[in-house]
Scaffold this motif. Structure first.
Motif, PDB file in Angstrom:
ATOM      1  N   UNK A  90       7.393   2.172   1.659  1.00  0.00           N
ATOM      2  CA  UNK A  90       7.786   0.772   1.519  1.00  0.00           C
ATOM      3  C   UNK A  90       7.674   0.335   0.061  1.00  0.00           C
ATOM      4  N   UNK A  91       6.612   0.717  -0.606  1.00  0.00           N
ATOM      5  CA  UNK A  91       6.423   0.364  -2.016  1.00  0.00           C
ATOM      6  C   UNK A  91       7.558   0.932  -2.863  1.00  0.00           C
ATOM      7  N   UNK A  92       7.873   2.224  -2.645  1.00  0.00           N
ATOM      8  CA  UNK A  92       8.932   2.862  -3.425  1.00  0.00           C
ATOM      9  C   UNK A  92      10.276   2.176  -3.198  1.00  0.00           C
ATOM     10  N   UNK A 110      10.600  -9.909  -2.664  1.00  0.00           N
ATOM     11  CA  UNK A 110      10.163  -8.542  -2.980  1.00  0.00           C
ATOM     12  C   UNK A 110       8.796  -8.559  -3.657  1.00  0.00           C
ATOM     13  N   UNK A 111       8.645  -9.434  -4.650  1.00  0.00           N
ATOM     14  CA  UNK A 111       7.380  -9.477  -5.386  1.00  0.00           C
ATOM     15  C   UNK A 111       6.241 -10.002  -4.515  1.00  0.00           C
ATOM     16  N   UNK A 112       6.565 -10.898  -3.607  1.00  0.00           N
ATOM     17  CA  UNK A 112       5.536 -11.389  -2.682  1.00  0.00           C
ATOM     18  C   UNK A 112       5.050 -10.260  -1.776  1.00  0.00           C
ATOM     19  N   UNK A 113       6.008  -9.444  -1.308  1.00  0.00           N
ATOM     20  CA  UNK A 113       5.636  -8.323  -0.449  1.00  0.00           C
ATOM     21  C   UNK A 113       4.880  -7.248  -1.241  1.00  0.00           C
ATOM     22  N   UNK A 114       5.303  -7.008  -2.474  1.00  0.00           N
ATOM     23  CA  UNK A 114       4.599  -6.028  -3.319  1.00  0.00           C
ATOM     24  C   UNK A 114       3.155  -6.446  -3.553  1.00  0.00           C
ATOM     25  N   UNK A 115       2.947  -7.738  -3.739  1.00  0.00           N
ATOM     26  CA  UNK A 115       1.574  -8.238  -3.896  1.00  0.00           C
ATOM     27  C   UNK A 115       0.779  -8.074  -2.603  1.00  0.00           C
ATOM     28  N   UNK A 116       1.435  -8.302  -1.467  1.00  0.00           N
ATOM     29  CA  UNK A 116       0.750  -8.220  -0.175  1.00  0.00           C
ATOM     30  C   UNK A 116       0.264  -6.810   0.120  1.00  0.00           C
ATOM     31  N   UNK A 117       1.044  -5.806  -0.300  1.00  0.00           N
ATOM     32  CA  UNK A 117       0.648  -4.414  -0.037  1.00  0.00           C
ATOM     33  C   UNK A 117      -0.074  -3.800  -1.232  1.00  0.00           C
ATOM     34  N   UNK A 119       0.824  -3.240  -4.300  1.00  0.00           N
ATOM     35  CA  UNK A 119       1.636  -2.193  -4.923  1.00  0.00           C
ATOM     36  C   UNK A 119       1.173  -1.877  -6.340  1.00  0.00           C
ATOM     37  N   UNK A 120       0.694  -2.875  -7.050  1.00  0.00           N
ATOM     38  CA  UNK A 120       0.293  -2.640  -8.439  1.00  0.00           C
ATOM     39  C   UNK A 120      -1.024  -1.864  -8.524  1.00  0.00           C
ATOM     40  N   UNK A 121      -1.846  -1.928  -7.477  1.00  0.00           N
ATOM     41  CA  UNK A 121      -3.091  -1.157  -7.458  1.00  0.00           C
ATOM     42  C   UNK A 121      -2.915   0.238  -6.896  1.00  0.00           C
ATOM     43  N   UNK A 122      -1.679   0.554  -6.449  1.00  0.00           N
ATOM     44  CA  UNK A 122      -1.429   1.843  -5.800  1.00  0.00           C
ATOM     45  C   UNK A 122      -1.702   3.045  -6.715  1.00  0.00           C
ATOM     46  N   UNK A 123      -1.274   3.035  -7.988  1.00  0.00           N
ATOM     47  CA  UNK A 123      -1.543   4.205  -8.846  1.00  0.00           C
ATOM     48  C   UNK A 123      -3.035   4.510  -8.961  1.00  0.00           C
ATOM     49  N   UNK A 124      -3.844   3.483  -9.124  1.00  0.00           N
ATOM     50  CA  UNK A 124      -5.290   3.706  -9.237  1.00  0.00           C
ATOM     51  C   UNK A 124      -5.859   4.248  -7.926  1.00  0.00           C
ATOM     52  N   UNK A 125      -5.345   3.730  -6.787  1.00  0.00           N
ATOM     53  CA  UNK A 125      -5.834   4.192  -5.493  1.00  0.00           C
ATOM     54  C   UNK A 125      -5.428   5.647  -5.251  1.00  0.00           C
ATOM     55  N   UNK A 126      -4.210   6.008  -5.643  1.00  0.00           N
ATOM     56  CA  UNK A 126      -3.754   7.396  -5.499  1.00  0.00           C
ATOM     57  C   UNK A 126      -4.625   8.328  -6.329  1.00  0.00           C
ATOM     58  N   UNK A 127      -4.937   7.920  -7.547  1.00  0.00           N
ATOM     59  CA  UNK A 127      -5.774   8.743  -8.421  1.00  0.00           C
ATOM     60  C   UNK A 127      -7.174   8.911  -7.842  1.00  0.00           C
ATOM     61  N   UNK A 128      -7.719   7.838  -7.240  1.00  0.00           N
ATOM     62  CA  UNK A 128      -9.065   7.926  -6.653  1.00  0.00           C
ATOM     63  C   UNK A 128      -9.085   8.899  -5.474  1.00  0.00           C
ATOM     64  N   UNK A 129      -8.059   8.854  -4.638  1.00  0.00           N
ATOM     65  CA  UNK A 129      -7.997   9.760  -3.483  1.00  0.00           C
ATOM     66  C   UNK A 129      -7.894  11.206  -3.957  1.00  0.00           C
ATOM     67  N   UNK A 130      -7.038  11.463  -4.919  1.00  0.00           N
ATOM     68  CA  UNK A 130      -6.890  12.823  -5.436  1.00  0.00           C
ATOM     69  C   UNK A 130      -8.186  13.306  -6.086  1.00  0.00           C
ATOM     70  N   UNK A 131      -8.846  12.416  -6.822  1.00  0.00           N
ATOM     71  CA  UNK A 131     -10.118  12.795  -7.448  1.00  0.00           C
ATOM     72  C   UNK A 131     -11.161  13.112  -6.388  1.00  0.00           C
ATOM     73  N   UNK A 132     -11.193  12.318  -5.330  1.00  0.00           N
ATOM     74  CA  UNK A 132     -12.135  12.569  -4.251  1.00  0.00           C
ATOM     75  C   UNK A 132     -11.918  13.908  -3.588  1.00  0.00           C
ATOM     76  N   UNK A 133     -10.674  14.366  -3.537  1.00  0.00           N
ATOM     77  CA  UNK A 133     -10.345  15.656  -2.934  1.00  0.00           C
ATOM     78  C   UNK A 133     -10.393  16.795  -3.936  1.00  0.00           C
ATOM     79  N   UNK A 134     -10.917  16.516  -5.139  1.00  0.00           N
ATOM     80  CA  UNK A 134     -11.212  17.599  -6.072  1.00  0.00           C
ATOM     81  C   UNK A 134     -10.246  17.787  -7.216  1.00  0.00           C
ATOM     82  N   UNK A 135      -9.264  16.892  -7.393  1.00  0.00           N
ATOM     83  CA  UNK A 135      -8.284  17.044  -8.468  1.00  0.00           C
ATOM     84  C   UNK A 135      -8.774  16.302  -9.718  1.00  0.00           C
TER      85      UNK A 135
END
Length: 624
Positions: A90-92, A110-117, A119-135
């Motif tokens: 959905x973000x993409x 669109x921007x209201x929905x991006x804020x609701x999900x 979307x701007x914090x997604x890169x940091x969250x993706x990096x945290x998950x990958x780091x947690x799994x050892x990357x």
């Protein structure tokens, strides 16, 4: 509410699920358990839509997004970071639409929905998950094609977690993880906001994450409220009730049968006898919990030898000349050691295990071994190296040339291979059976040290518990690499951290190490050392050696009492078998013998308990 309504599944002509039903409450976290082959993974695939039902219905609330890791690992030139971000479909889609949208009202939506999900914090969250799994940060931006299959499966798991489906389906998610990533995953799942169904044999995960257990057995599914330990208690209660009902039914059956045999051919009682015969035919047998050979682990006791068993002094080891994987190794292994090797995958745990197992020679420094030291080394790849067309008996005979047939069969029987099972081709054995066969093979010479690299990967929860008990009873040293925290917590009293090109004692407990790992994963900083006071390891090792010397006679008493209990129990079991078919004139004498054996067993148990408590008290002073 998520509902399984009388669902059935057949695969290859076999009934896997037979009108199984369960109703899962909203936002429940469910552990899906059962013996290997019971149908857990198949049920997960039915829910995910990979398999089609042969009968019944699966009902979910309208619009439920179900997330399931695909069988094939992602690949190609995309990076782990890009792959995980792309999982937020959905973000993409919204970001792509925002680039070309012309209508001001739509752009605002669109921007209201991006804020609701977020979307701007997604890169940091993706990096945290990958780091947690050892990357590491660097690894997150390397092409997927440069990673092994196991690491790419971690990326698939990270993408699934990042997508936050309404119903998250996980099938043995720890299998490709090391202890550190497994600890992070457990922490992540504890706070997962949506529904979760996880197939796992990790007892700690099932205790700390789930609030329901769905038990699959003989094609049926039973839902229990609570975690795994609570499920175990409820299951034992049900088994006890079933055993009592079975005993009552058997007594009634014998009484009916005796009446029929006595009166069925008498004219004045034939009708009553016939009615009892019909009652017998209608009596459905109550299922019996049979002894399970897959739960048999019995490590042979090694011959006593003086400590230390192994001594490393300023050693280094590796595979390429002048390029050590580990260096500066100063390590002592004693007969009573219970050691866990911890540290991220790729840091050298397997390299150290191979050095201690004499499969690698030190590049520099010194390694000294005690007298006639024997080592049993279980590596993950050994299961795949078994000869598919050979039987367990052929494997053992090949490794024990000249041994008597009884000795060969006895070693196999220690791990649940007896009778016809010794003649079954390896290709027909399950993963758990192959693991037990590998353990039987590596312990054929009663090793002084067991080195086990992920021994539980193919074992279910019950088999893992049996392995823990067998390792606790083993008289030699144990060195284990495992992501199963339950096993490590019950076996290991010493942690060696393999990191930064060397090995050092970890000053703290397994819980301290867990806290340290999660703290580092959360902050992105730290060196992996647990907080807390330092301890003088040299003095502690000397105190432990002194305590072992003081308790030598007691430990011999423990071993002797165990042997006595085992031999006496075998004799009593044989006597019980004789009693079943004994004539009334013989039964009285046999019962007297049984009573004497029972008293001897109780006396041996008392000796064992007294000696064990004395040993435990002496050693607890050292490790307090």
């Amino acid at each position: 509410m998520f509902t399984l309504d009388a669902i059935s599944l057949r695969l290859g002509g076999h009934v896997i699920l037979d009108r199984a039903s369960a109703a899962l409450p909203p936002r429940s976290r469910v552990g899906l358990v059962g013996r290997n082959g019971a149908g857990k993974s198949s049920l997960l695939k039915l829910i995910a839509g990979v398999y089609e039902l042969d009968g019944g219905r699966i009902e979910a609330p309208s619009g439920t997004r179900i997330g399931y890791v695909a069988q094939e690992a992602p690949g190609g030139s995309a990076t782990p970071f890009e792959t995980v971000l792309a999982a937020a479909e959905e973000r993409a889609a919204l970001l792509a639409e925002a680039e070309h949208a012309m209508d001001a009202h739509r752009i605002a939506e669109i921007h209201e929905r991006l804020n609701a999900i977020d979307a701007h914090g997604a890169p940091a969250r993706a990096a945290r998950i990958l780091a947690g799994l050892g990357f590491s940060e660097e690894a997150q931006h390397q092409p997927l094609e440069t990673f092994s299959g196991g690491w790419r499966m971690r990326v698939a798991l990270a993408a699934l977690l990042f997508s936050e489906p309404d119903l998250l389906l996980l099938d043995e998610p720890s299998n490709h993880l090391d202890l550190e990533a497994a600890l992070w995953l457990e922490s992540f799942l504890k706070t997962y906001r949506n529904s979760l169904i996880v197939v796992s044999h990790e007892r700690d995960l099932l205790n700390h994450v789930v609030d329901y257990i769905l038990h699959v057995d003989h094609g049926k599914a039973t839902l229990y409220a609570g975690n795994y330990d609570q499920f175990e208690r409820q299951r034992r209660e049900r088994q006890a009730q079933a055993a009592a009902a079975r005993a009552s039914q058997e007594a009634k059956r014998k009484k009916l049968q005796a009446y029929v045999e006595r009166w069925r051919y008498k004219a004045h009682t034939a009708r009553q006898a016939q009615s009892r015969l019909k009652a017998l035919s209608r009596m459905e047998p109550i299922a019996e919990a049979l002894d399970d050979a897959s739960l048999v682990f019995d490590f042979p006791s090694p011959k006593e030898t003086k400590p230390p068993l192994l001594l490393l002094e300023d050693a280094s080891v590796g595979y390429v000349p002048d390029t050590p994987v580990l260096s500066g190794l100063d390590l002592r292994i004693d007969p009573d050691d219970r050691i866990a090797l911890v540290g991220r995958n790729g840091n050298g745990k397997t390299t150290l295990a191979r050095l201690l197992a004499k499969q690698l020679a030190p590049m520099t420094g010194r390694i000294a071994a005690s007298g006639k030291l024997t080592v049993g080394y279980f590596a993950q790849h050994q299961i795949e190296e078994l000869v598919a067309d050979d039987t367990p008996l052929q494997h053992m005979e090949r490794l024990l040339p000249g041994a008597k047939p009884g000795e060969v069969r006895n070693q196999l029987a220690r791990f649940g291979f007896s009778g016809d099972k010794v003649s079954v081709a390896v290709r027909q054995l399950s993963g758990g059976e192959r693991a037990r066969l590998s353990l039987a093979l590596i312990t054929r010479q009663a090793p002084h040290i067991l080195i086990l690299d992920e021994p539980t990967n193919h074992l279910d929860v019950d088999a893992r518990e049996a392995l823990v008990q067998a390792l606790a009873a083993f008289a030699g040293a144990v060195i284990v690499v495992s992501h199963d925290r339950h096993l490590l917590g019950l076996i290991a009293d010493r942690l060696l951290l393999v990191a930064d090109g060397t090995v050092r004692e970890f000053d703290g407990s397994l819980d301290d190490y867990r806290d340290s790992v999660l703290s580092v994963a959360k902050s992105g900083k730290g060196n992996g050392k647990a907080p807390g006071p330092k301890v003088n390891r040299k003095e502690k090792r000397k105190a432990a050696a002194d305590a072992r010397e003081r308790t030598k006679a007691l430990r011999k008493a423990v071993v002797q009492a165990e042997a006595d209990m085992k031999a006496l129990t075998v004799r009593r079991d044989a006597l019980d078998a004789d009693l079943v078919n004994a004539a009334p004139t013989e039964a009285s004498a046999l019962m007297k013998q049984r009573g004497a054996l029972t008293r001897d067993i109780e006396e041996a148990e008392a000796r064992w308990l007294e000696a064990s408590e004395a040993v435990e008290a002496a050693m607890s002073e050292v490790y307090a």
